[in-house]
Design an enzyme around this catalytic site. Structure first.
Site, PDB file in Angstrom:
ATOM      1  N   ASP A 172       0.823  -1.224   0.000  1.00  0.00           N
ATOM      2  CA  ASP A 172       0.000   0.000   0.000  1.00  0.00           C
ATOM      3  C   ASP A 172       0.854   1.269   0.000  1.00  0.00           C
ATOM      4  OD1 ASP A 172      -2.449  -1.550   0.293  1.00  0.00           O
ATOM      5  OD2 ASP A 172      -1.829  -1.864   2.366  1.00  0.00           O
ATOM      6  N   LYS A 180       2.490   1.943  -5.168  1.00  0.00           N
ATOM      7  CA  LYS A 180       3.168   1.356  -6.326  1.00  0.00           C
ATOM      8  C   LYS A 180       2.430   1.662  -7.624  1.00  0.00           C
ATOM      9  CE  LYS A 180       3.045  -2.732  -4.447  1.00  0.00           C
ATOM     10  NZ  LYS A 180       2.571  -2.332  -3.109  1.00  0.00           N
ATOM     11  N   GLY A 186      -3.982  -4.352  -4.412  1.00  0.00           N
ATOM     12  CA  GLY A 186      -4.718  -3.319  -5.125  1.00  0.00           C
ATOM     13  C   GLY A 186      -3.865  -2.088  -5.330  1.00  0.00           C
ATOM     14  N   HIS A 187      -4.028  -1.447  -6.479  1.00  0.00           N
ATOM     15  CA  HIS A 187      -3.327  -0.203  -6.773  1.00  0.00           C
ATOM     16  C   HIS A 187      -4.364   0.851  -7.133  1.00  0.00           C
ATOM     17  CE1 HIS A 187       0.274  -2.497  -6.757  1.00  0.00           C
ATOM     18  NE2 HIS A 187       0.139  -3.017  -7.947  1.00  0.00           N
ATOM     19  N   GLN A 189       2.704  -6.802  -3.587  1.00  0.00           N
ATOM     20  CA  GLN A 189       2.696  -6.443  -2.166  1.00  0.00           C
ATOM     21  C   GLN A 189       4.061  -5.915  -1.749  1.00  0.00           C
ATOM     22  OE1 GLN A 189       1.458  -9.660  -2.997  1.00  0.00           O
ATOM     23  NE2 GLN A 189      -0.707  -9.460  -2.522  1.00  0.00           N
TER      24      GLN A 189
END
Length: 427
Positions: free
Chosen positions: A13, A16, A40-41, A223
């Site tokens: 988180d 990225k 998630g991005h 991650q």
């Protein structure tokens, strides 16, 4: 310029998605090399916000080829839904490539993930319940289903039968759940074959040929370093290798082709899920970081745990990844604090420790040793160069750079694509 790796240097988180998207217009391929839709991005382009869960962030760059590598685990329904959502918003997804060797998250993997996590009770890991861990376990146990298996019904049926022989025993006798029918699973998986077929490719060959042609390839981790199955805060980790070595095994590109490894650092620290977190805040400062930073998981929707910057884990990330550069994100979130504490070491059993302890027990008992750095109150979101930042913000960045062990080459001063200060070019 050969290959670059871009990965999280904390617990994930870190931003990225923004970093990858920023580079996406300058590279030819963006490769997701591990993880699944448990990551998630968030990418902000103009006034548009995109939440990506499985797709590489490069999907938003028209000139870039996005690739899902062999190290990723793919939930076909999630992938197709994500592609459909982007197509509806006018994003061209036709260039996407998916490795035929990537493993499929099956319905029974999701079921096993949810029931086992509930069964653990207080000892739960904090998984997303999306079947990621069980799919990687099947891969290692050599009973996994790969993308290429969708195109041979006989092999697919045999593999599903083999997997369910054991899993149905566990589900019915240990967890008191209903057995899963082989035919039902096979029918569902075959239903994805035609829709995925245009994207399936020998990505190992494609990527290596691209590098031979002097194309630029960017590898994107799902991650953070501290969630790595080997090098993270085990057992509170993911089931794959988001560290730099995972880029090689998860894509089929050798380490000699990688020229730079860029670590993404948030200007403070967050994590989602269970596990030790030395600088975690349970006060008004922690709540302020969460609120101002919008710290809610892109995939899980869970509030992130928030704390001050931890230089110990930043140094660790530099070491285990061989980082050449840092991209510091969310510096703007810290605007308004008179003093900003930074964790420079830990205290464990009365002793000062400046490196990450290898013992799980010691890390659980680590207490942060803080140094306070002067804060700033000026709005920094319009800053275009390092010299535009307030002096105290400059000093904060320089201090983090010195403590972390690699140069900070870019600084995020807001969520937008253009709200970035480039100190040194990555390309």
């Amino acid at each position: 310029m050969p290959a670059l790796v871009l990965l999280g240097a904390q617990w994930g988180d870190e931003g990225k998605g923004k970093a990858t998207d920023l580079l996406g217009g300058s590279v030819d391929y963006v490769v997701r090399y591990q993880g699944g839709n448990n990551a998630g991005h968030t990418v902000v382009v103009g006034d548009q916000k995109y939440a990506l869960h499985l797709l590489p962030s490069g999907i938003l760059s028209p000139t870039c080829v996005p690739v899902i590598g062999n190290g990723v685990v793919v939930d076909p329904s999630v992938l197709l839904s994500e592609l459909s959502g982007l197509n509806e918003r006018g994003v061209d997804t036709s260039k996407l490539m998916i490795s035929g060797n990537a493993h499929i998250i099956t319905p029974y993997n999701v079921t096993v993930d949810k029931v086992t996590e509930r069964f653990l009770g207080k000892r739960k890991i904090g998984t997303t319940g999306r079947g990621i861990g069980p799919t990687y376990a099947d891969k290692i146990n050599r009973v996994g289903i790969r993308v290429q298996d969708l195109y041979d019904e006989s092999i697919l049926t045999q593999k599903v039968e083999a997997a369910l022989d054991v899993k149905n025993q566990m589900l019915t006798k240990l967890y008191n759940r209903r057995a899963i029918a082989v035919e039902q699973v096979v029918e569902e998986l075959l239903g994805y074959a035609e829709k995925l077929a245009p994207y399936v490719a020998d990505t190992v060959l494609v990527l290596n040929q691209a590098l031979e042609e002097d194309k630029v390839v960017l590898f994107e981790g799902g991650q953070g370093t501290l969630l790595d199955i080997d090098h993270g805060t085990y057992p509170f980790v993911t089931s794959s290798n988001p560290t730099a070595g995972g880029a090689c095994t998860g894509s089929g590109v050798g380490p000699t082709k990688i020229s730079r490894v860029i670590g993404i650092l948030k200007a403070y620290t967050t994590r989602v899920g269970a596990g030790p977190f030395p600088t975690e805040l349970f006060d008004a400062d922690g709540e302020a970081l969460r609120r101002i930073g919008g710290e809610r998981g892109v995939t899980t929707g869970r509030d992130r745990r928030c704390g001050w910057f931890d230089a110990v884990i930043a140094r660790y990330a530099t070491r285990v990844n061989g980082l050449t550069d840092f991209f510091l994100t969310k510096l703007d979130v810290l605007t308004g604090w008179e003093q900003i504490p930074v964790c420079v070491a830990y205290e464990i059993d009365g002793k000062r420790v400046e490196e990450l302890p290898y013992s799980q027990t010691d890390f659980h008992h680590a207490k942060p040793v803080y140094e306070n750095l002067p804060g700033w109150s000026e709005d920094i979101t319009k800053a275009k160069s390092f010299s535009d930042l307030p002096k105290n913000a400059q000093n904060y960045v320089k201090a983090l750079e010195e403590m972390s062990g690699a140069p900070i080459s870019a600084i995020g001063v807001g969520p937008g694509r253009d709200e970035t200060i480039e100190v040194n070019s990555f390309l």
